[in-house]
Design a protein around this motif. Structure first.
Motif, PDB file in Angstrom:
ATOM      1  N   THR A  31      98.820 -26.196  17.624  1.00  0.00           N
ATOM      2  CA  THR A  31      99.125 -24.620  16.945  1.00  0.00           C
ATOM      3  C   THR A  31      99.162 -23.285  18.387  1.00  0.00           C
ATOM      4  N   PRO A  32     100.625 -24.193  18.084  1.00  0.00           N
ATOM      5  CA  PRO A  32     101.683 -22.914  19.143  1.00  0.00           C
ATOM      6  C   PRO A  32     101.020 -21.399  19.129  1.00  0.00           C
ATOM      7  N   ILE A  33     101.938 -20.970  20.268  1.00  0.00           N
ATOM      8  CA  ILE A  33     101.683 -19.592  20.438  1.00  0.00           C
ATOM      9  C   ILE A  33     102.961 -18.984  19.847  1.00  0.00           C
ATOM     10  N   ASN A  34     103.655 -19.444  20.388  1.00  0.00           N
ATOM     11  CA  ASN A  34     104.977 -19.399  19.324  1.00  0.00           C
ATOM     12  C   ASN A  34     105.387 -21.191  20.059  1.00  0.00           C
ATOM     13  N   PRO A  35     106.965 -20.817  18.907  1.00  0.00           N
ATOM     14  CA  PRO A  35     107.636 -22.590  18.981  1.00  0.00           C
ATOM     15  C   PRO A  35     107.351 -23.373  19.984  1.00  0.00           C
ATOM     16  N   GLY A  36     107.013 -25.056  20.205  1.00  0.00           N
ATOM     17  CA  GLY A  36     107.663 -25.112  22.074  1.00  0.00           C
ATOM     18  C   GLY A  36     105.797 -25.011  22.945  1.00  0.00           C
ATOM     19  N   HIS A  37     105.498 -24.416  22.271  1.00  0.00           N
ATOM     20  CA  HIS A  37     104.471 -24.247  22.601  1.00  0.00           C
ATOM     21  C   HIS A  37     103.285 -26.604  22.883  1.00  0.00           C
ATOM     22  N   ILE A  63     106.578 -32.200  36.909  1.00  0.00           N
ATOM     23  CA  ILE A  63     106.105 -32.209  35.583  1.00  0.00           C
ATOM     24  C   ILE A  63     105.774 -30.935  34.786  1.00  0.00           C
ATOM     25  N   ILE A  64     105.321 -30.111  35.032  1.00  0.00           N
ATOM     26  CA  ILE A  64     104.808 -28.587  34.385  1.00  0.00           C
ATOM     27  C   ILE A  64     105.698 -28.333  34.936  1.00  0.00           C
ATOM     28  N   LYS A  65     107.506 -27.732  35.946  1.00  0.00           N
ATOM     29  CA  LYS A  65     108.310 -27.103  35.778  1.00  0.00           C
ATOM     30  C   LYS A  65     109.486 -28.006  34.840  1.00  0.00           C
ATOM     31  N   LYS A  66     109.173 -29.515  34.992  1.00  0.00           N
ATOM     32  CA  LYS A  66     110.522 -29.679  34.539  1.00  0.00           C
ATOM     33  C   LYS A  66     110.184 -28.988  32.975  1.00  0.00           C
ATOM     34  N   LEU A  67     109.406 -29.587  32.511  1.00  0.00           N
ATOM     35  CA  LEU A  67     109.382 -29.408  30.912  1.00  0.00           C
ATOM     36  C   LEU A  67     109.233 -27.071  30.403  1.00  0.00           C
ATOM     37  N   ALA A  68     109.146 -26.484  31.457  1.00  0.00           N
ATOM     38  CA  ALA A  68     108.800 -25.419  31.395  1.00  0.00           C
ATOM     39  C   ALA A  68     110.795 -24.955  31.392  1.00  0.00           C
ATOM     40  N   ILE A  69     111.074 -25.851  32.477  1.00  0.00           N
ATOM     41  CA  ILE A  69     112.540 -25.483  31.955  1.00  0.00           C
ATOM     42  C   ILE A  69     113.012 -26.163  30.653  1.00  0.00           C
ATOM     43  N   ALA A  70     113.047 -27.509  30.204  1.00  0.00           N
ATOM     44  CA  ALA A  70     113.399 -28.148  28.871  1.00  0.00           C
ATOM     45  C   ALA A  70     113.333 -27.165  27.845  1.00  0.00           C
ATOM     46  N   ILE A  71     111.420 -26.520  28.178  1.00  0.00           N
ATOM     47  CA  ILE A  71     111.181 -25.499  26.361  1.00  0.00           C
ATOM     48  C   ILE A  71     112.003 -24.528  26.847  1.00  0.00           C
ATOM     49  N   LYS A  72     112.225 -23.975  27.476  1.00  0.00           N
ATOM     50  CA  LYS A  72     113.086 -22.561  27.664  1.00  0.00           C
ATOM     51  C   LYS A  72     114.273 -22.316  27.294  1.00  0.00           C
ATOM     52  N   LYS A  73     114.977 -23.951  28.329  1.00  0.00           N
ATOM     53  CA  LYS A  73     116.316 -23.833  26.723  1.00  0.00           C
ATOM     54  C   LYS A  73     116.309 -24.399  25.493  1.00  0.00           C
ATOM     55  N   GLY A  74     114.888 -25.577  24.786  1.00  0.00           N
ATOM     56  CA  GLY A  74     114.991 -25.515  24.041  1.00  0.00           C
ATOM     57  C   GLY A  74     114.582 -24.726  23.169  1.00  0.00           C
ATOM     58  N   VAL A  75     114.315 -23.567  22.545  1.00  0.00           N
ATOM     59  CA  VAL A  75     113.296 -23.332  22.203  1.00  0.00           C
ATOM     60  C   VAL A  75     114.110 -21.450  22.449  1.00  0.00           C
ATOM     61  N   ALA A  77     114.264 -19.697  24.482  1.00  0.00           N
ATOM     62  CA  ALA A  77     112.734 -18.480  25.832  1.00  0.00           C
ATOM     63  C   ALA A  77     113.343 -17.893  26.078  1.00  0.00           C
ATOM     64  N   GLU A  78     112.646 -16.494  26.387  1.00  0.00           N
ATOM     65  CA  GLU A  78     113.015 -15.331  27.570  1.00  0.00           C
ATOM     66  C   GLU A  78     111.890 -15.317  28.648  1.00  0.00           C
ATOM     67  N   GLY A  79     111.115 -16.453  28.345  1.00  0.00           N
ATOM     68  CA  GLY A  79     110.021 -16.249  29.674  1.00  0.00           C
ATOM     69  C   GLY A  79     109.075 -17.444  29.226  1.00  0.00           C
ATOM     70  N   ILE A  80     108.303 -18.083  30.160  1.00  0.00           N
ATOM     71  CA  ILE A  80     107.352 -19.251  30.110  1.00  0.00           C
ATOM     72  C   ILE A  80     106.127 -18.612  30.354  1.00  0.00           C
ATOM     73  N   ASN A  81     104.839 -18.717  29.604  1.00  0.00           N
ATOM     74  CA  ASN A  81     103.646 -18.795  31.063  1.00  0.00           C
ATOM     75  C   ASN A  81     103.324 -20.030  30.713  1.00  0.00           C
ATOM     76  N   ILE A 101     102.379 -24.691  28.304  1.00  0.00           N
ATOM     77  CA  ILE A 101     103.213 -24.545  29.084  1.00  0.00           C
ATOM     78  C   ILE A 101     103.824 -24.136  27.502  1.00  0.00           C
ATOM     79  N   MET A 102     104.117 -22.154  27.675  1.00  0.00           N
ATOM     80  CA  MET A 102     104.015 -21.154  25.986  1.00  0.00           C
ATOM     81  C   MET A 102     105.491 -20.761  26.369  1.00  0.00           C
ATOM     82  N   PRO A 103     106.360 -20.918  25.595  1.00  0.00           N
ATOM     83  CA  PRO A 103     107.378 -19.582  25.940  1.00  0.00           C
ATOM     84  C   PRO A 103     107.248 -18.749  24.847  1.00  0.00           C
ATOM     85  N   ARG A 104     107.749 -18.110  26.001  1.00  0.00           N
ATOM     86  CA  ARG A 104     108.026 -16.533  25.399  1.00  0.00           C
ATOM     87  C   ARG A 104     108.920 -15.860  25.245  1.00  0.00           C
TER      88      ARG A 104
END
Ligand code: AMP
Ligand code: ZN
Length: 134
Positions: A31-37, A63-75, A77-81, A101-104
């Motif tokens: 149940t993502p806050i946005n797709p890619g959560h 890994i948190i950092k690696k995922l944050a960067i991949a999620i940002k690119k993948g969807v 996103a304009e920011g990550i929480n 790790i939540m795309p914003r």
């Protein structure tokens, strides 16, 4: 142990897996806050941050950092929480430690938590109380 996230790491419950290594496992939140959560969890069961050994935490941080960067690119996103709920009053519902790790997006309508100022002197007193346990 009847833990939904342990079952996910063992493949007993399906998920959309993003990443896996010897220590950790990441998959899309159902149940993502946005797709890619994404949720990042240690493979071993620890209930929350307090129980998570430092040796594992150290492995999870990059890994948190690696995922944050991949999620940002993948969807796109304009920011990550990054979030972690520890114990029920903090909103923890699944008692297997996990990082959110939540795309914003600037127009995603999610409301950031609101701060409230300290009454006089309470800031310094609070800092002292916490420092006493470090
Ligand atoms: P928390 O409130 O931090 O304990 O968050 C638990 C998160 O786990 C929630 O965001 C749920 O949407 C998510 N969740 C629960 N079950 C599943 C599942 N089977 N697959 C993926 N995410 C899940
Ligand atoms: Zn578990």
């Amino acid at each position: 142990m009847d833990c939904i996230f342990c079952k996910i790491t063992k493949g007993e419950i399906p998920c959309d897996k993003i990443y896996e290594d010897e220590n950790c496992f990441a998959f899309l939140d159902i149940t993502p806050i946005n797709p890619g959560h994404t949720l990042l969890i240690p493979k071993q069961h620890y209930e929350n941050l307090y129980e998570l050994p430092d040796e594992i935490l150290i492995k999870l941080a990059p890994i948190i950092k690696k995922l944050a960067i991949a999620i940002k690119k993948g969807v796109d996103a304009e920011g990550i929480n990054i979030g972690m709920n520890n114990e029920r009053p903090a909103g923890q519902l699944v008692f297997h430690a996990h990082f959110h790790i939540m795309p914003r997006f600037s127009n995603d309508s999610h409301i950031h938590w609101r701060g409230k100022p300290y009454p006089k002197d309470e800031s310094a007193q609070t800092a002292e109380k916490i420092k006493g346990f470090l």
